[in-house]
Design an enzyme around this catalytic site. Structure first.
Site, PDB file in Angstrom:
ATOM      1  N   CYS A  89     -56.971  48.759 -31.767  1.00  0.00           N
ATOM      2  CA  CYS A  89     -55.669  48.560 -32.405  1.00  0.00           C
ATOM      3  C   CYS A  89     -54.547  49.304 -31.694  1.00  0.00           C
ATOM      4  O   CYS A  89     -54.775  50.087 -30.783  1.00  0.00           O
ATOM      5  CB  CYS A  89     -55.743  49.024 -33.847  1.00  0.00           C
ATOM      6  N   ALA A 132     -54.836  53.030 -31.416  1.00  0.00           N
ATOM      7  CA  ALA A 132     -55.747  53.461 -30.350  1.00  0.00           C
ATOM      8  C   ALA A 132     -55.023  53.454 -29.009  1.00  0.00           C
ATOM      9  O   ALA A 132     -55.233  54.329 -28.171  1.00  0.00           O
ATOM     10  CB  ALA A 132     -56.973  52.548 -30.298  1.00  0.00           C
ATOM     11  N   ARG A 180     -62.651  60.231 -25.599  1.00  0.00           N
ATOM     12  CA  ARG A 180     -62.213  59.414 -24.461  1.00  0.00           C
ATOM     13  C   ARG A 180     -62.385  60.079 -23.097  1.00  0.00           C
ATOM     14  O   ARG A 180     -62.157  59.474 -22.074  1.00  0.00           O
ATOM     15  CB  ARG A 180     -60.769  58.968 -24.672  1.00  0.00           C
ATOM     16  N   HIS A 207     -49.615  50.908 -26.445  1.00  0.00           N
ATOM     17  CA  HIS A 207     -49.147  51.410 -25.153  1.00  0.00           C
ATOM     18  C   HIS A 207     -47.624  51.297 -25.096  1.00  0.00           C
ATOM     19  O   HIS A 207     -46.931  52.233 -24.738  1.00  0.00           O
ATOM     20  CB  HIS A 207     -49.711  50.577 -23.990  1.00  0.00           C
TER      21      HIS A 207
HETATM   22  S1  SF4 Z   1     -57.498  52.198 -17.521  1.00  0.00           S
HETATM   23 FE1  SF4 Z   1     -55.852  51.374 -18.804  1.00  0.00          FE
HETATM   24  S2  SF4 Z   1     -56.735  49.730 -19.855  1.00  0.00           S
HETATM   25 FE2  SF4 Z   1     -58.386  50.917 -19.073  1.00  0.00          FE
HETATM   26  S3  SF4 Z   1     -58.982  52.257 -20.688  1.00  0.00           S
HETATM   27 FE3  SF4 Z   1     -57.539  53.258 -19.430  1.00  0.00          FE
HETATM   28  S4  SF4 Z   1     -55.599  52.856 -20.370  1.00  0.00           S
HETATM   29 FE4  SF4 Z   1     -57.008  51.489 -21.125  1.00  0.00          FE
END
Ligand code: SF4
Ligand code: SF4
Lengths: 534, 454
Positions: free
Chosen positions: A55, A58, A89, A187
């Site tokens: 979403c 995120a 992450r 984003h």
């Molecule tokens: S490289 Fe870009 S699209 Fe891929 S996880 Fe990272 S932020 Fe997301």
């Protein structure tokens, strides 16, 4: 084995008619003889489909804001959203000041039923006060999750009042999960906020050193950013700000003085890249530090841009030394990987970036795609004027910037820019399809059904994707490589990263554990052998 | 590590820092996977579903399948009925489960979607089932969500045929690993008692590698068994937070008496489980289990000097933490900090009662967070920390060994296959605790104090 449009059509027959009609537009067989192949992207996921997409929250908090280490990121909402984006992450960071590194912390207003009924603004304000009293951060972000927008909490107003109370920046982001159709919306929302409120607010009016650059869309997963910086620094570049892996609020404020912006992940950060160009006159260069050739090309393009003999020479020297160092190692791994095929379905840029690195190992990418990209990430930025806004994209506010009266400075003349654009991807991105071979499959928002069907049809040797499909694929006896988290390895970027990746992929192919999938009794009848004769 | 955490504890009244709980839907999703051939469905934005699948996948290292209504802003304005109906249609057409188990999210709770009426106007293929539960994340925790989905199973599936109750027991295992569910079933089987366990995620999230992917592995509670649970003569709710509510619902709906026990972690709680079965079904404890118990007591006694008197902090989900506290007390350890993120006074009451009986004074808190636990530890350090993976940051910051028990464990593997319940599970916990303490002793020992036999 290859698939053609007819095979794809037959595969999609398992869908209800409406689903088939929709999904068909998201899948194609690449064919460079066609003037243009259009793919549908950045549109709604069909309800009931097992998608990998997340979403807006995120994308905003999880991807763009979260890695900024010296800000406290408060998530305004019920507990879950904050919890899942906490430490999951792998955006690594080293703190300059360990008392100002909040990366291992998770802040949630933990909204309760009464907050939903009577509003959560007071609780949010109180939490900000608590956080300031306990942590004294340089700045705070607030990210809204689904219920916040629905109950009408005005986080902008809460942020503003808190700024006045505490004398630090408090930024509100309305990145409720239902906005847009995927992480992508988030984003954009994060880009707008950082551009509007943070970038350009620092004291610098010009670059403190020569060859000053920003690195955009690099999140330092597994230490990627550090490997890239190692190379750039050795060549003589001065990195002002990284957006946003191992990035900081302090550095971000001065990002406006760079001479060039490098864009690694186009999808997540292209808005800032474009706005920096309009507002401060700084062009951006699409780079790809994944893969040896990708890294070399990126470095050479940078050298072309700066056009400095010493810099160019150093660039070549570093390239020559690094290549000589790693090539023999890569050769060994290549022997283990040569001739294999891969699916590469990741995020919004990696689906493209890793194809080169796979190819360097002799692995051919037969299917690629993105989870939340837009058409320009597939077809190239030339297509942008053709993309019509729809109900979902219209909900994301557009930030319009104009040249800054004091700080705008054309970094290169328009004539030179125009000339450079013919040779290097200056302020341009060609998209994923330009580099794919004919006959390979491109899929947008690949889902579970298609994953299974396409694996059965194309039998790839490795599947590069994320955690949600990893074990599905491995159950089918095919190694799956997480390219969001690198399966807790890395870095994969730059020269050292290429070696790590080669080692990990080789390990996935050669682990003896695959040999035990079939039990010994499977192919042997119970009553076997000879009848004893005497 | 965690250097921004000050020792001074200041009053915080709003929000959580480093939470020790998460939201309801993930518990509901996990519970739904415990029905055979069931596909969980998250009614809300796709982000929630993605996060829940990711987190469960990381813990189990196995496929976690679920669908979502994929809300957009429009659906928030007009309600999610259209999305859910489309989802129901697509789920059965494409993924063909026997059961679709819908849970809500913050979003759909806030806009007030009426799930039963949407279900009743949806196209559901003959022979297929759609069940639901409400899981607002702004109430309770993931444990509440697990309880709510289990209750949903009772609401939609359990039935009483009106005949005299059968000689069988319903087992509600609570939010534990498949390895624990298997072990509980093994104990009851050894007692020779017929049982129905639901939810039962064994055989679903611990599926074997065969070279073939099956979307619905062989495990999970069968719908006909859950249906038949209305005819059982007893329900054992293991863990009050995760299981009492659905057990009471079954009592109300089908008149099956409910008995709440602790999650059977440790010797006392396992004893209580077996004793309850022994009394209700007039079945003697088989020699096999008596031997296991004897072996456990043997180990406890033989190694008591490894852990006796050691101070310990425990955090995690309430049912697991309550039982663990009881067990460490029976090992002679001293739990001085006990915390859960899940709200509920019953937690503090139960833990305090056990501590009072043992004469241990401790800080006990429900609805706490790990930031606070860390501050407690700075004031009163411990020898051992027991909890989920999130404890590793505190463990590193304060240099305390960590034993990983609970949900989620994201940085170690195999844990979901092996039990912490029953006598065997208790033995395993002792092994983990002893090893952690002895590894530390070995690491810290001077050369002249380094021992071969310990
Ligand atoms: S490289 Fe870009 S699209 Fe891929 S996880 Fe990272 S932020 Fe997301
Ligand atoms: S919006 Fe609610 S249900 Fe979704 S992840 Fe956040 S807390 Fe959980």
């Amino acid at each position: 084995m290859a698939l053609d449009e007819k095979d794809l059509d037959a595969m999609l027959n398992a869908y209800p008619a409406k689903v088939k009609k929709n999904r068909k537009k998201h899948i194609l067989v690449h064919d460079s003889s066609q003037a243009r192949q259009e793919i549908e992207a950045n549109t709604r996921t069909i309800p009931g489909i097992i998608t990998n997409r997340g979403c807006a929250y995120a994308g905003c908090k999880g991807v763009v804001l979260g890695p900024l280490k010296d800000m406290v990121h408060i998530v305004h909402g019920p507990i879950g959203c904050a919890y899942y984006a906490w430490g999951t992450r792998r955006n690594k960071a080293k703190a300059e000041d360990s008392k100002q590194n909040y990366l291992n912390y998770c802040f949630s207003t933990d909204m309760q039923e009464s907050d939903i009924v009577f509003g959560g603004e007071k609780k949010l304000a109180k939490m900000i006060d608590d956080v300031v009293a306990t942590f004294h951060p340089n700045a705070i972000t607030i990210s809204a999750t689904c219920p916040v927008g629905l109950i009408g909490d005005d986080i902008g107003a809460v942020a503003k009042a808190a700024e006045q109370r505490h004398g630090i920046q408090v930024l509100g982001f309305n990145c409720e999960g239902y906005k847009g159709v995927s992480q992508s919306a988030g984003h954009h929302i994060a880009n707008n906020g950082l551009m509007d409120k943070v970038i350009g607010s620092g004291e610098l009016t010009e670059a403190p050193e020569k060859f000053a650059i920003n690195l955009l869309g690099e999140y330092n997963i597994g230490g990627d950013g550090w490997e890239i910086e190692r190379i750039l620094q050795e060549i003589g570049y001065h990195v002002i700000a990284v957006m946003t892996g191992d990035g900081s609020y302090a550095a971000l404020k001065n990002a406006h003085v760079a001479e060039l912006n490098l864009v690694q992940c186009h999808r997540s950060i292209n808005y800032i890249a474009e706005m920096l160009e309009t507002k401060y006159g700084t062009p951006w260069l699409k780079v790809n530090f994944i893969g040896i050739q990708g890294t070399i090309d990126s470095l050479r393009n940078m050298a072309i841009y700066f056009d400095d003999p010493a810099l160019t020479q150093k660039t070549e020297a570093v390239i020559a030394r690094e290549v000589a160092r790693i090539e023999p190692i890569m050769e060994q791994y290549k022997r283990l990987c040569e001739g294999k095929t891969a699916f590469c379905f990741v995020g919004g840029s990696r689906g493209h970036h890793y194809q080169g690195l796979f190819a360097e190992l002799g692995v051919k990418t037969v299917l690629a795609g993105y989870e939340f990209a837009h058409r320009d990430d597939y077809e190239g930025r030339d297509v942008i004027p053709e993309i019509k806004p729809d109900a979902d994209s219209k909900n994301i506010p557009n930030l319009t910037v104009t040249p800054d009266e004091k700080l705008f400075k054309l970094k290169i003349s328009p004539e030179r820019a125009a000339k450079l654009k013919q040779t290097i991807p200056l302020s341009n991105y060609q998209g994923l399809m330009a580099e794919m071979t004919d006959g390979s499959i491109v899929v947008d928002d690949l889902n579970h059904f298609e994953t299974e069907a396409l694996i059965k049809a194309l039998k790839p040797d490795i599947f590069a994707s994320g955690i949600k499909d990893k074990y599905v694929v491995q159950k089918m006896g095919i190694p799956a490589k997480q390219l969001h988290s690198y399966d807790y390895s890395g870095p994969y970027a730059g020269f050292n990263g290429a070696v790590n990746f080669a080692a990990d992929v080789s390990m996935a192919f050669t682990t003896p554990t695959w040999n035990y999938t079939t039990p010994p009794w499977k192919n042997q009848p119970l009553l076997a052998g000879t009848i004893e004769s005497n | 590590m965690l250097e921004c955490t000050p020792q001074t504890i200041t009053e915080r009244s709003a929000g959580k820092i480093n939470p020790a709980k998460t939201c309801q839907p993930i518990g509901a999703m996990y519970a739904a996977l415990g029905i055979h051939k069931c596909l969980p469905h998250s009614h809300g934005s796709q982000g929630c579903c993605s996060y829940h699948r990711m987190h469960l996948t990381r813990h189990f290292r196995d496929p976690i399948m679920a669908t979502t209504s994929s809300f957009t802003e429009g659906a928030c304005v007009f309600g999610g009925g259209a999305n859910l109906k489309t989802a129901i249609k697509n789920v059965f057409a494409i993924y063909d489960p026997d059961v679709m188990a819908i849970h809500t999210t913050c979003l759909t709770e806030t806009i007030g979607d009426d799930i039963p009426s949407i279900i009743s106007s949806a196209e559901i293929p003959a022979g297929k089932l759609v069940i639901h539960t409400n899981t607002p994340s702004y109430v309770g925790s993931h444990i509440t969500g697990f309880a709510n989905m289990t209750k949903g199973m009772v609401n939609y599936l359990a039935e009483s045929d009106g005949k005299p109750k059968k000689e069988q027991v319903n087992l509600l295992p609570g939010f534990v690993n498949p390895g624990d569910m298997l072990e509980i079933k093994r104990l009851v089987k050894a007692m020779g008692i017929k049982f129905i366990m639901f939810p039962d995620t064994s055989g679903v999230v611990d599926s074997p590698m065969t070279g073939e992917y099956v979307m619905y592995p062989s495990g999970g509670a069968k719908v006909e068994d859950i249906r038949d649970s209305g005819n059982s003569k007893l329900t054992l709710a293991l863990g009050s937070f995760a299981s009492t509510d659905p057990a009471h619902q079954l009592e109300r709906k089908c008149k099956v008496p409910a008995l709440t026990l602790k999650t059977p972690i440790g010797i006392k709680a396992t004893d209580e489980l077996l004793m309850a079965l022994r009394q209700s079904f007039v079945q003697e404890i088989p020699a096999e289990l008596a031997t296991e118990r004897g072996q456990l007591v043997d180990v406890m006694t033989d190694t008591h000097f490894h852990f006796h008197g050691k101070k310990v902090a425990i955090f995690g989900d309430p049912d697991v933490v309550i039982a663990l506290t009881e067990f460490v007390l029976s090992l002679g350890m001293v739990p001085i900090h006990v915390l859960t993120g899940t709200p509920g006074n019953a937690f503090e009451k139960k833990v305090n009662a056990m501590l009072l009986e043992a004469g241990v004074s401790a800080r006990v808190k429900a609805e706490g967070d790990l930031f606070e636990l860390h501050q407690w530890l700075k004031h009163e350090p411990v020898d051992l920390l027991i909890g989920n993976t999130y404890g590793k940051y505190i463990a590193r910051a304060e240099d305390i060994p960590l034993v990983r028990i609970g949900f989620p464990v994201l940085d170690r593997s195999v844990h979901s296959y092996l039990p912490v319940v029953g006598y065997k599970g208790a033995m395993r916990i002792i092994e983990m605790i002893s090893n952690a303490l002895l590894d530390r002793a070995d690491r810290d020992a001077k050369d002249e104090d380094f021992e071969l036999v310990m």
